[in-house]
Design an enzyme around this catalytic site. Structure first.
Site, PDB file in Angstrom:
ATOM      1  N   TYR A 164       0.839  -1.207   0.000  1.00 54.95           N
ATOM      2  CA  TYR A 164       0.000   0.000   0.000  1.00 54.95           C
ATOM      3  C   TYR A 164       0.876   1.260   0.000  1.00 54.95           C
ATOM      4  CZ  TYR A 164      -3.704   3.104   1.857  1.00 54.95           C
ATOM      5  OH  TYR A 164      -4.603   4.115   2.066  1.00 54.95           O
ATOM      6  N   LYS A 168       1.020   4.119  -2.773  1.00 55.53           N
ATOM      7  CA  LYS A 168       0.563   5.458  -2.408  1.00 55.53           C
ATOM      8  C   LYS A 168       1.637   6.522  -2.604  1.00 55.53           C
ATOM      9  CE  LYS A 168      -3.740   5.098  -1.237  1.00 55.53           C
ATOM     10  NZ  LYS A 168      -4.733   5.536  -2.251  1.00 55.53           N
TER      11      LYS A 168
HETATM   12  P1  NAD Z   1     -13.512   2.372   1.458  1.00 58.61           P
HETATM   13  O1  NAD Z   1     -13.124   0.938   1.570  1.00 58.61           O
HETATM   14  O2  NAD Z   1     -14.583   2.893   2.334  1.00 58.61           O
HETATM   15  O3  NAD Z   1     -13.926   2.697  -0.042  1.00 58.61           O
HETATM   16  C1  NAD Z   1     -13.136   2.303  -1.143  1.00 58.61           C
HETATM   17  C2  NAD Z   1     -14.060   2.073  -2.318  1.00 58.61           C
HETATM   18  O4  NAD Z   1     -13.259   1.742  -3.460  1.00 58.61           O
HETATM   19  C3  NAD Z   1     -15.015   0.912  -2.087  1.00 58.61           C
HETATM   20  O5  NAD Z   1     -16.356   1.346  -2.269  1.00 58.61           O
HETATM   21  C4  NAD Z   1     -14.601  -0.115  -3.129  1.00 58.61           C
HETATM   22  O6  NAD Z   1     -15.704  -0.888  -3.652  1.00 58.61           O
HETATM   23  C5  NAD Z   1     -13.961   0.749  -4.188  1.00 58.61           C
HETATM   24  N1  NAD Z   1     -13.038  -0.011  -5.035  1.00 58.61           N
HETATM   25  C6  NAD Z   1     -12.065  -0.845  -4.618  1.00 58.61           C
HETATM   26  N2  NAD Z   1     -11.424  -1.383  -5.673  1.00 58.61           N
HETATM   27  C7  NAD Z   1     -12.018  -0.878  -6.784  1.00 58.61           C
HETATM   28  C8  NAD Z   1     -11.785  -1.055  -8.179  1.00 58.61           C
HETATM   29  N3  NAD Z   1     -10.829  -1.856  -8.633  1.00 58.61           N
HETATM   30  N4  NAD Z   1     -12.573  -0.383  -9.056  1.00 58.61           N
HETATM   31  C9  NAD Z   1     -13.545   0.456  -8.600  1.00 58.61           C
HETATM   32  N5  NAD Z   1     -13.809   0.631  -7.283  1.00 58.61           N
HETATM   33  C10 NAD Z   1     -13.050  -0.005  -6.388  1.00 58.61           C
HETATM   34  O7  NAD Z   1     -12.154   3.212   1.657  1.00 58.61           O
HETATM   35  P2  NAD Z   1     -11.910   4.795   1.912  1.00 58.61           P
HETATM   36  O8  NAD Z   1     -11.374   4.956   3.258  1.00 58.61           O
HETATM   37  O9  NAD Z   1     -13.085   5.601   1.479  1.00 58.61           O
HETATM   38  O10 NAD Z   1     -10.666   5.042   0.926  1.00 58.61           O
HETATM   39  C11 NAD Z   1     -10.717   5.858  -0.227  1.00 58.61           C
HETATM   40  C12 NAD Z   1      -9.307   6.180  -0.642  1.00 58.61           C
HETATM   41  O11 NAD Z   1      -8.650   6.939   0.369  1.00 58.61           O
HETATM   42  C13 NAD Z   1      -8.428   4.949  -0.864  1.00 58.61           C
HETATM   43  O12 NAD Z   1      -7.574   5.176  -1.954  1.00 58.61           O
HETATM   44  C14 NAD Z   1      -7.644   4.855   0.422  1.00 58.61           C
HETATM   45  O13 NAD Z   1      -6.446   4.157   0.251  1.00 58.61           O
HETATM   46  C15 NAD Z   1      -7.433   6.331   0.705  1.00 58.61           C
HETATM   47  N6  NAD Z   1      -7.097   6.616   2.084  1.00 58.61           N
HETATM   48  C16 NAD Z   1      -8.022   6.539   3.051  1.00 58.61           C
HETATM   49  C17 NAD Z   1      -7.674   6.856   4.358  1.00 58.61           C
HETATM   50  C18 NAD Z   1      -8.693   6.871   5.450  1.00 58.61           C
HETATM   51  O14 NAD Z   1      -8.355   7.327   6.553  1.00 58.61           O
HETATM   52  N7  NAD Z   1      -9.909   6.408   5.220  1.00 58.61           N
HETATM   53  C19 NAD Z   1      -6.356   7.203   4.673  1.00 58.61           C
HETATM   54  C20 NAD Z   1      -5.411   7.265   3.654  1.00 58.61           C
HETATM   55  C21 NAD Z   1      -5.802   6.989   2.352  1.00 58.61           C
END
Ligand code: NAD
Length: 299
Positions: A164, A168
């Site tokens: 990851y 990232k």
């Molecule tokens: P989440 O799991 O709630 O949502 C992620 C969504 O991406 C899901 O609905 C999933 O179905 C969709 N997805 C996954 N693979 C896919 C694909 N191949 N094609 C289309 N859709 C796909 O996660 P989140 O927390 O909302 O994360 C969103 C982004 O933010 C991600 O890139 C995550 O790495 C990043 N992020 C989140 C946090 C946090 O604190 N939540 C921190 C750092 C980075």
């Protein structure tokens, strides 16, 4: 104020969490939104088209404009199909928010190649492939806003997340180059590094502060606005706290000949001193406006 009004946006992974929040924000600002989501589980398995459909219903109920898309953005055909969804539904494309993500955590010595590849494919390949499919349209119309989603894990490292973290930080490398290549076409490319309470982070975060994804979506909405001329910036949003992350280079030290270990150790404090540090530049830099990226001014 135009903001994103009248623009067409793709938000990947917008069926829940941060992506849903970004899509609602852009739609509330007057953008027509392609709500892409495969409907995958946290580790990327499975598929459920209702994830995207439900968010589209929410947007429409609030008076906004959106269409669902359930393609898998991790592969070229799916990435192209998402862009086609925007063109078919709305006839243009202005904004790409690369947000879809999965986790397959393991310490490095236990990490399988499959875990490595699955995470790289969604975060890094998916971001590159969707943006690549959108790029000719953005260039041709000489306007675009692209957001990539980085992470504190990528910027600073995190135990058990080698796959990851690599992906990232990979999107930051992609951003830095696309910001250069898109500059003359009015394409701005920036990153967010969120901390928000979602399915991905459930049970992992200190929930004492408000970690609503809406905080992060505020940054995304601004970076997608016509008035926002920033490019190659990383905006970290941790709940209500907004900060800027930069990769900088120290002023450094010149040696008359290749130094020994002892000489390097002796001068390390000077080499590492970040007083007067500035943004670095590639050693063989392509001129910002070189036609077709030709290295005409390079040695
Ligand atoms: P989440 O799991 O709630 O949502 C992620 C969504 O991406 C899901 O609905 C999933 O179905 C969709 N997805 C996954 N693979 C896919 C694909 N191949 N094609 C289309 N859709 C796909 O996660 P989140 O927390 O909302 O994360 C969103 C982004 O933010 C991600 O890139 C995550 O790495 C990043 N992020 C989140 C946090 C946090 O604190 N939540 C921190 C750092 C980075």
């Amino acid at each position: 104020m135009p903001g994103v009004d009248g623009r067409v946006a793709i938000v990947t992974g917008a069926g829940r969490g941060l992506g849903r929040s970004h899509a609602l924000r852009l739609a509330a600002g007057g953008a027509s939104v392609v709500v892409n989501d495969l409907g995958a589980s946290r580790d990327g398995g499975g598929a459920d088209a209702t994830a995207a459909q439900n968010v589209v219903a929410e947007i429409r109920a609030a008076g906004g404009v959106a269409v669902p898309d359930d393609h898998d953005i991790a592969f070229e055909a799916g990435a192209q199909a998402v862009v086609n969804s925007a063109l078919e539904a709305f006839g243009r494309l202005d904004i790409v928010v690369n947000n879809a993500g999965i986790l397959r955590d393991a310490t490095f010595h236990k990490m399988t190649v499959e875990q490595w590849e699955a995470v790289r494919q969604v975060h890094l390949d998916g971001t590159a492939l969707v943006t690549r499919s959108a790029w000719p349209h953005l260039r041709e119309q000489r306007y675009g806003r692209v957001v990539v989603t980085s992470s504190g894990a990528g910027l600073f490292g995190n135990f058990g997340q080698a796959n990851y973290a690599a992906a990232k930080l990979g999107v930051v490398g992609l951003m830095n180059t696309l910001a250069l290549e898109g500059a003359r076409y009015e394409i701005r490319v920036n990153a967010v590094a969120p901390v928000a309470l979602t399915r991905m982070t459930a049970g992992l975060l200190d929930e004492a502060i408000d970690l609503d994804p809406a905080w992060v979506s505020a940054a995304v909405g601004w970076l997608c606005a016509e008035e926002c001329d920033l490019t190659a910036e990383i905006v970290r949003v941790h709940g209500h706290h907004f900060s800027r992350v930069r990769i900088v280079e120290s002023r450094g030290v010149d040696f008359p000949s290749p130094p020994s270990d002892d000489e390097l150790a002796a001068r390390w404090a000077d080499i590492a001193d970040l007083t007067g540090a500035k943004e670095g530049q590639a050693a063989v830099a392509v001129p910002r406006h070189a036609p077709n990226g030709i290295r005409s001014a390079c040695p």
